[in-house]
Design a protein around this motif. Sequence first.
Motif, PDB file in Angstrom:
ATOM      1  N   ALA A   1       0.901  -1.103   0.159  1.00 31.47           N
ATOM      2  CA  ALA A   1      -0.020   0.165  -0.355  1.00 31.47           C
ATOM      3  C   ALA A   1       0.558   1.034  -0.094  1.00 31.47           C
ATOM      4  CB  ALA A   1      -0.949  -0.068   1.360  1.00 31.47           C
ATOM      5  N   LEU A   2       1.584   0.936   0.793  1.00 33.76           N
ATOM      6  CA  LEU A   2       2.775   3.024   1.398  1.00 33.76           C
ATOM      7  C   LEU A   2       3.518   2.359  -0.267  1.00 33.76           C
ATOM      8  CD1 LEU A   2       3.189   1.721   4.570  1.00 33.76           C
ATOM      9  CD2 LEU A   2       2.033   3.701   3.608  1.00 33.76           C
ATOM     10  N   ALA A   3       4.101   1.114  -0.915  1.00 33.03           N
ATOM     11  CA  ALA A   3       4.467   1.346  -2.315  1.00 33.03           C
ATOM     12  C   ALA A   3       4.260   1.343  -3.007  1.00 33.03           C
ATOM     13  CB  ALA A   3       5.112  -0.333  -2.463  1.00 33.03           C
ATOM     14  N   GLY A   4       2.869   1.978  -2.961  1.00 30.42           N
ATOM     15  CA  GLY A   4       2.167   2.887  -4.149  1.00 30.42           C
ATOM     16  C   GLY A   4       1.282   1.616  -5.837  1.00 30.42           C
ATOM     17  N   VAL A   5       1.700  -0.226  -5.965  1.00 30.37           N
ATOM     18  CA  VAL A   5       1.536  -0.334  -6.087  1.00 30.37           C
ATOM     19  C   VAL A   5      -0.312  -1.122  -6.707  1.00 30.37           C
ATOM     20  CG1 VAL A   5       3.398  -1.207  -6.311  1.00 30.37           C
ATOM     21  CG2 VAL A   5       1.478  -2.355  -5.273  1.00 30.37           C
ATOM     22  N   PRO A   6      -0.257  -0.633  -8.198  1.00 29.87           N
ATOM     23  CA  PRO A   6      -1.953  -1.396  -8.406  1.00 29.87           C
ATOM     24  C   PRO A   6      -1.649  -2.875  -6.939  1.00 29.87           C
ATOM     25  CG  PRO A   6      -1.314  -0.975 -10.065  1.00 29.87           C
ATOM     26  CD  PRO A   6       0.236  -0.910  -9.010  1.00 29.87           C
ATOM     27  N   PRO A   7      -3.075  -3.217  -6.941  1.00 31.21           N
ATOM     28  CA  PRO A   7      -4.107  -2.695  -6.508  1.00 31.21           C
ATOM     29  C   PRO A   7      -4.789  -2.313  -4.854  1.00 31.21           C
ATOM     30  CG  PRO A   7      -5.298  -5.380  -5.999  1.00 31.21           C
ATOM     31  CD  PRO A   7      -3.220  -4.605  -6.388  1.00 31.21           C
ATOM     32  N   LEU A   8      -3.797  -1.616  -4.456  1.00 29.23           N
ATOM     33  CA  LEU A   8      -4.261  -0.842  -3.508  1.00 29.23           C
ATOM     34  C   LEU A   8      -4.208   0.385  -3.036  1.00 29.23           C
ATOM     35  CD1 LEU A   8      -1.365  -3.311  -1.966  1.00 29.23           C
ATOM     36  CD2 LEU A   8      -3.578  -3.004  -0.440  1.00 29.23           C
ATOM     37  N   GLY A   9      -4.184   1.089  -1.969  1.00 27.90           N
ATOM     38  CA  GLY A   9      -4.627   2.117  -1.216  1.00 27.90           C
ATOM     39  C   GLY A   9      -3.494   3.168  -2.676  1.00 27.90           C
ATOM     40  N   GLY A  10      -3.059   3.078  -2.473  1.00 29.90           N
ATOM     41  CA  GLY A  10      -0.874   4.349  -2.248  1.00 29.90           C
ATOM     42  C   GLY A  10      -1.644   4.296  -3.767  1.00 29.90           C
ATOM     43  N   PHE A  11      -1.926   3.480  -4.395  1.00 32.78           N
ATOM     44  CA  PHE A  11      -1.731   3.790  -6.161  1.00 32.78           C
ATOM     45  C   PHE A  11      -3.309   4.576  -7.108  1.00 32.78           C
ATOM     46  CE2 PHE A  11      -3.382   2.299 -10.917  1.00 32.78           C
ATOM     47  CZ  PHE A  11      -2.060   2.693 -11.603  1.00 32.78           C
TER      48      PHE A  11
END
Lengths: 318, 663
Positions: free
Chosen positions: B390-400
């Motif tokens: 999530a913090l790395a910003g990869v889909p499918p999570l929120g950071g992305f």
Amino acid sequence: MTAPLVRLALGIVETAVPVAAAPLWLGWIGQCRAWLLNRRGPGVLQPYRDLRKLFLKAPLVPEGAGVLFRINPALQWTLGVLALGLIPFCSAVPLLAQDSDVIVLTGILATARFVSVLAAGDLGTAFGGLGVRRTLLVGSLAEPALLLALMTAALAAGTTSLAGIARTFTVHPLVLDPSLAFAAAAFALVLVAENARLPVDNPATHLELTMIHEALVLEYAGADLALLEWAGAIKLLVFALLGLVLFAPWTLPGEATGPLAVLRAFLLSGGLIAASGALLAIVETASAKLRLFRVPAFLTTAFLVATLGLLVRLVSGI
Amino acid sequence: MTSIALLVATFWLVLGVLALLQPHSMRLARTVHVPGAVAGLVLALASVDSTLHSLPAVIVHLPGPAGFELLFRAGPLACVFLALLGVAVFAISIFARGYFRPGEGTPPGVLSFAYHLFLASLTVVLLAHDALTFMASWELMTLGSYALVLSEHNREDIRRAALIYLVMAQVSALLLLIAFGILSHGGAILDFTAMRSDPPGALGTSLVFLCALGGFGAKAGLLPAHVWLPEAHPAAPSPVSALMSGVMLEVALYGLMRFVVILRPELVPWWGAAILALGTASGLYGALYATAQSDVKRLLAYSSIENIGLIATAFGLALLFASAQEMTLAAFAFTACLYLCLNHTAGKSLLFLATGSVLHATGERNLGQLGGLLPRMPWVGIPALVGAAALAGVPPLGGFVAEWMLLQSWLTTPRFFATPLDLLLPLAAAIFVLTAALAAYVMIKFYAVAFLGRPRESRLLSAHDAGPSERMGLVSLALAALALGLLPGAVAGFLSSAVARLFGPLPPGATAAPGVAVFMPSRVTYAPLPLVLGAGVLLALFILGRRLRATRRTATRAALWSCGEGPVGPRAQDTSAGFGEPIRRVFAFVFAVEEQFPRPADPYPHYRIRLRDRFEVLLYAPLPALVGRLSALAARLQRGRLAVYLAITFVTLALILIGLRWT
């Protein structure tokens, strides 16, 4: 009722054909390199023979391999196919156009890298660790450059949807735009770096001191390795097709529909991809591998050129 | 809504006092965490419930000391942060119930009191509607967290870290007092509504803005006041770090947003530009330093600086758009900003809690001594993977999702100002994407070194998994992070009333479907569910195929490749310093590094590296020396001679008389 079904079928075919043809392109590049080196070469079908050989081998898993390591090859292949499904090819409407755009495409590529480095770290070998940090170094500098190049094109087109960009560029050709020239240059550098080609990485090396991508897949064997090689070929083709959409949009059918337009687009883009493969072979034959310490300079160049492209785009106006 | 939140805050206070009745009882201190967690859940549900938070917010008046009235109001923006607080408290309190062990510094009852006081004051900061309530709860929040940071007060380094935190917090509070002093016309009006309708002049407004940016920025960890974060987070117990990093930093940014709302009428472009510049600088700086850290909690602290930088970037962008009257773009940028806040809370609290579990299981906080924990602690390792992704910003999570939305609004940027701001925007975009890529680097480093590979120390072999209540805390945060990633439309819908309050409404179609994020002017969509489903179907086919093949041939286990030598031990794995080494080389000019190489003939070669924060070296280390020199100058006056003192008194008196004559 029939129209969406036809579109779906066309979309699936449009994704399946590049997936199947990706090793062929790799074979073509290898054959061109062989010719340039005055060798006869193994023929363009060699990657298929390699894949067949690997698929038939007995499965072999290293000791201490966890779930991440084992799921990685299939996931790499899947993410590659998903990425292909996002890119317009013959009919200008990709399979997954509704769900995504260029930013999602870079997101999928980032996910693929995220998984592949975690898988390599899963075993806890010295080479795996080296591969992880080198891949991350290349990736964390190449990904922003790629995103900026894509953003420049998206700004020029007024949308981030790939189908939308393709449509805009076929209707209003912007080939001579200076910002796109910068973006294209940065994109070419990123293509070389992200796909582990010379001069950033040597796809044929197994020398531990210099390998980047090879260090990640060193422990794979058999069918797993075959899937990874195939996924690598797909990723290279993803970049090539992306380049076509952004910088040679006249290969796409644009507003025209019907089987003839699709056939024309298929032949044109196929020819252009073959030509770009030959060009890549020439570049790879002519250049030596960069020392690892020089790679950041290469990537920083890509990043700065891409930033320059974005600046030019915003300053020169729409 | 306001009264529910006030009740929850009071309930927390009561729980804290209850725990204080028997300060040395571990059982009591543990027991009170359960109703506390339930209260957090109630708070979260109440603030997410659309029927409650769409009601016109009521101002609750309570009689205060010395005839003052205390005003409380839960507006739409406060509701977003109350929801964030509630979810985080639910997970962290449940986790903390199993986390605290006897015999660590402060008695458990006192610790529990400070913890619940901290929770209550966080809630009241969000609810405060006048300057007095705000400053009082702000200071209580500082005191509560200070006591928590100091929980192992018998250690010298922890006392020092807590002191740094306290000094920074007091500087921040001082700046806020100045800002309130100007806004309240010298204490005449304390009510926020009245302050809005009666703003000070242009110069006063700018001064208020600068003080607020400095005050809230120091508390949130923006440059150059970020130095307390990497000191205080390692010092505090893990649940407290989770709460401070995942909630308190966001609450500080909430304060900044509130101020901008109050100052609204004089919205000028350079404010947005200032926040944007500060945010991008903090983001890049935090990400770079995080890659080079070896202490798990210091790494996460620098990563928090980076995340706060990204959130500030999004907020600055929203302000810039608003000052150019591009309200739709501003609304989307602000949605992305709040989205980043939610994602940071879920992800970073999760990782801090996971660090706490690892610390208990191994006694180790040094990343370079960990490794191979995923198979030994799956209940910690799998949620931590979700948080890292999530913090790395990869889909499918929120950071992305947040980055997608922010880049969309960036990409629709027309040319606004015909000023140097036009150049700032693309440069900030370049730094933003670089920071996002480096954030992934940091998260992979954190996860790969601690959880993957082989254990670097033999005692890690016996590391045990987390207990049941720790598991529940970790899993609930992981589920929150997943929901943020998979339901972008629903989350945007929840944020929309807060966004509408500050920057005008999102276009109607933007929040239509719960699983789809829509960006309006260009109608681009992002739907994570079909992508996840497609990937899931393909993967399932693969696994099925492998099962079918496996009936014919089973996979052979083979030894790892060791170049033909014997088996290679786990110490041959990359160290944590080595993992960050490429970035340290490429961006060498950012770091202040002291390296010690072994001499060639050294029989016991040691390689030492000491990494110090540039700002600490250049800005904060010379500060005490400067104060010392100034006081030495002042000491010169004290010669012990009566004539000098008389002369000073005379000159002062004369100056005062002259001053009085002139006014």
